[in-house]
Design a protein around this motif. Structure first.
Motif, PDB file in Angstrom:
ATOM      1  N   ARG A 109      24.190 -10.448  -8.043  1.00 55.44           N
ATOM      2  CA  ARG A 109      22.865 -10.619  -8.627  1.00 55.44           C
ATOM      3  C   ARG A 109      21.840 -10.065  -7.636  1.00 55.44           C
ATOM      4  O   ARG A 109      22.120  -9.929  -6.454  1.00 55.44           O
ATOM      5  CB  ARG A 109      22.595 -12.089  -8.927  1.00 55.44           C
ATOM      6  N   MET A 110      20.650  -9.769  -8.125  1.00 51.69           N
ATOM      7  CA  MET A 110      19.624  -9.158  -7.276  1.00 51.69           C
ATOM      8  C   MET A 110      18.482 -10.126  -6.968  1.00 51.69           C
ATOM      9  O   MET A 110      17.332  -9.719  -6.837  1.00 51.69           O
ATOM     10  CB  MET A 110      19.069  -7.903  -7.958  1.00 51.69           C
ATOM     11  N   ASN A 111      18.790 -11.419  -6.819  1.00 53.43           N
ATOM     12  CA  ASN A 111      17.734 -12.397  -6.541  1.00 53.43           C
ATOM     13  C   ASN A 111      17.833 -12.967  -5.129  1.00 53.43           C
ATOM     14  O   ASN A 111      17.349 -14.053  -4.855  1.00 53.43           O
ATOM     15  CB  ASN A 111      17.746 -13.521  -7.573  1.00 53.43           C
ATOM     16  N   CYS A 112      18.441 -12.216  -4.207  1.00 48.35           N
ATOM     17  CA  CYS A 112      18.550 -12.678  -2.831  1.00 48.35           C
ATOM     18  C   CYS A 112      17.486 -12.022  -1.960  1.00 48.35           C
ATOM     19  O   CYS A 112      16.970 -10.943  -2.281  1.00 48.35           O
ATOM     20  CB  CYS A 112      19.950 -12.394  -2.274  1.00 48.35           C
ATOM     21  N   HIS A 113      17.195 -12.717  -0.850  1.00 47.26           N
ATOM     22  CA  HIS A 113      16.166 -12.281   0.086  1.00 47.26           C
ATOM     23  C   HIS A 113      16.648 -12.647   1.489  1.00 47.26           C
ATOM     24  O   HIS A 113      17.334 -13.651   1.669  1.00 47.26           O
ATOM     25  CB  HIS A 113      14.841 -12.988  -0.209  1.00 47.26           C
ATOM     26  N   ALA A 114      16.268 -11.852   2.481  1.00 49.04           N
ATOM     27  CA  ALA A 114      16.732 -12.076   3.856  1.00 49.04           C
ATOM     28  C   ALA A 114      15.577 -12.418   4.779  1.00 49.04           C
ATOM     29  O   ALA A 114      14.448 -11.962   4.584  1.00 49.04           O
ATOM     30  CB  ALA A 114      17.452 -10.830   4.368  1.00 49.04           C
ATOM     31  N   GLY A 115      15.894 -13.224   5.793  1.00 45.47           N
ATOM     32  CA  GLY A 115      14.924 -13.570   6.814  1.00 45.47           C
ATOM     33  C   GLY A 115      15.649 -14.037   8.063  1.00 45.47           C
ATOM     34  O   GLY A 115      16.839 -14.367   8.019  1.00 45.47           O
ATOM     35  N   VAL A 116      14.945 -14.069   9.172  1.00 48.52           N
ATOM     36  CA  VAL A 116      15.524 -14.509  10.443  1.00 48.52           C
ATOM     37  C   VAL A 116      14.980 -15.902  10.759  1.00 48.52           C
ATOM     38  O   VAL A 116      13.757 -16.105  10.783  1.00 48.52           O
ATOM     39  CB  VAL A 116      15.198 -13.520  11.579  1.00 48.52           C
ATOM     40  N   VAL A 117      15.903 -16.859  10.975  1.00 46.16           N
ATOM     41  CA  VAL A 117      15.532 -18.256  11.221  1.00 46.16           C
ATOM     42  C   VAL A 117      16.462 -18.879  12.254  1.00 46.16           C
ATOM     43  O   VAL A 117      17.532 -18.343  12.552  1.00 46.16           O
ATOM     44  CB  VAL A 117      15.579 -19.085   9.913  1.00 46.16           C
ATOM     45  N   ARG A 118      16.043 -20.029  12.790  1.00 44.39           N
ATOM     46  CA  ARG A 118      16.897 -20.810  13.689  1.00 44.39           C
ATOM     47  C   ARG A 118      17.844 -21.640  12.836  1.00 44.39           C
ATOM     48  O   ARG A 118      17.403 -22.302  11.888  1.00 44.39           O
ATOM     49  CB  ARG A 118      16.051 -21.735  14.570  1.00 44.39           C
ATOM     50  N   ILE A 146      19.217 -15.860   1.248  1.00 42.91           N
ATOM     51  CA  ILE A 146      19.118 -16.955   0.292  1.00 42.91           C
ATOM     52  C   ILE A 146      18.764 -16.405  -1.084  1.00 42.91           C
ATOM     53  O   ILE A 146      18.067 -15.392  -1.204  1.00 42.91           O
ATOM     54  CB  ILE A 146      18.076 -18.009   0.729  1.00 42.91           C
ATOM     55  N   ALA A 147      19.266 -17.070  -2.122  1.00 49.48           N
ATOM     56  CA  ALA A 147      18.910 -16.727  -3.496  1.00 49.48           C
ATOM     57  C   ALA A 147      17.692 -17.551  -3.889  1.00 49.48           C
ATOM     58  O   ALA A 147      17.595 -18.733  -3.555  1.00 49.48           O
ATOM     59  CB  ALA A 147      20.072 -17.022  -4.437  1.00 49.48           C
ATOM     60  N   CYS A 148      16.760 -16.919  -4.590  1.00 49.41           N
ATOM     61  CA  CYS A 148      15.527 -17.584  -5.001  1.00 49.41           C
ATOM     62  C   CYS A 148      15.353 -17.447  -6.511  1.00 49.41           C
ATOM     63  O   CYS A 148      15.723 -16.434  -7.103  1.00 49.41           O
ATOM     64  CB  CYS A 148      14.325 -16.961  -4.299  1.00 49.41           C
ATOM     65  N   GLU A 149      14.781 -18.495  -7.117  1.00 52.00           N
ATOM     66  CA  GLU A 149      14.491 -18.491  -8.553  1.00 52.00           C
ATOM     67  C   GLU A 149      13.197 -19.229  -8.803  1.00 52.00           C
ATOM     68  O   GLU A 149      12.715 -19.962  -7.942  1.00 52.00           O
ATOM     69  CB  GLU A 149      15.630 -19.174  -9.329  1.00 52.00           C
ATOM     70  N   GLY A 150      12.674 -19.071 -10.012  1.00 58.38           N
ATOM     71  CA  GLY A 150      11.506 -19.825 -10.444  1.00 58.38           C
ATOM     72  C   GLY A 150      10.223 -19.051 -10.327  1.00 58.38           C
ATOM     73  O   GLY A 150      10.182 -17.895  -9.935  1.00 58.38           O
TER      74      GLY A 150
END
Length: 160
Positions: A109-118, A146-150
């Motif tokens: 699916r194409m609803n994922c997003h990336a980020g850098v976190v602890r 992470i996948a995001c919706e809404g």
């Protein structure tokens, strides 16, 4: 004769109400199908994501942390969850990852997003019963997906 007239009036009112309710239900189902109305399970998924993956007040990083948090968050019942990641950022920072460009999730699916976190990654090192789960910890700052919706977009699934 007035009793018959009252019954006919009540019968017509009931039929009109049934027709109105049917039209409302059909409209709601149409909007759900078009994706214009979010079903209520979306909120539960967001809350589930927070329960399983967000610990903004902790620093993590130890085996004791993983053993405690996995049990406290209900991931040792009915059996030990094999792997889990806790994110040590405030929920606003985590939600903001959803504003990053879309990327493909593991399920394509194409609803994922990336980020850098602890984070603290907790891996099961032995035991399979709810009272015998043992976890090893690894703390790091790394890229997560992470996948995001809404609407607005909120995290609902930890992809990797």
């Amino acid at each position: 004769m007035p009793a018959v007239s009252a019954e006919l009036g009540t019968s017509k009112a009931v039929m009109a109400l049934q027709k109105t309710l049917s039209l409302l239900l059909l409209s709601l189902l149409t909007l759900l199908g078009l994706g214009l109305v979010q079903p209520s399970y979306g909120l539960a998924t967001y809350e589930g994501f927070q329960r399983e993956h967000v610990d903004s007040t902790g620093t993590g990083g130890t085996n004791l942390y993983c053993n405690t948090m996995m049990q406290r968050r209900g991931m040792t019942r009915p059996r030990c969850k094999q792997f889990n990641t806790f994110i040590h950022e405030d929920i606003g920072t985590i939600n903001n990852i959803c504003n990053a460009p879309n990327i493909q999730c593991k399920d394509h699916r194409m609803n994922c997003h990336a980020g850098v976190v602890r984070v603290t990654d907790c891996r099961n090192t032995g035991g399979s019963s709810p009272y015998n789960c043992r976890y090893g910890a690894r703390a790091s700052t790394r890229r997560v997906v992470i996948a995001c919706e809404g609407n607005p977009l909120v995290p609902v699934h930890f992809d990797r």
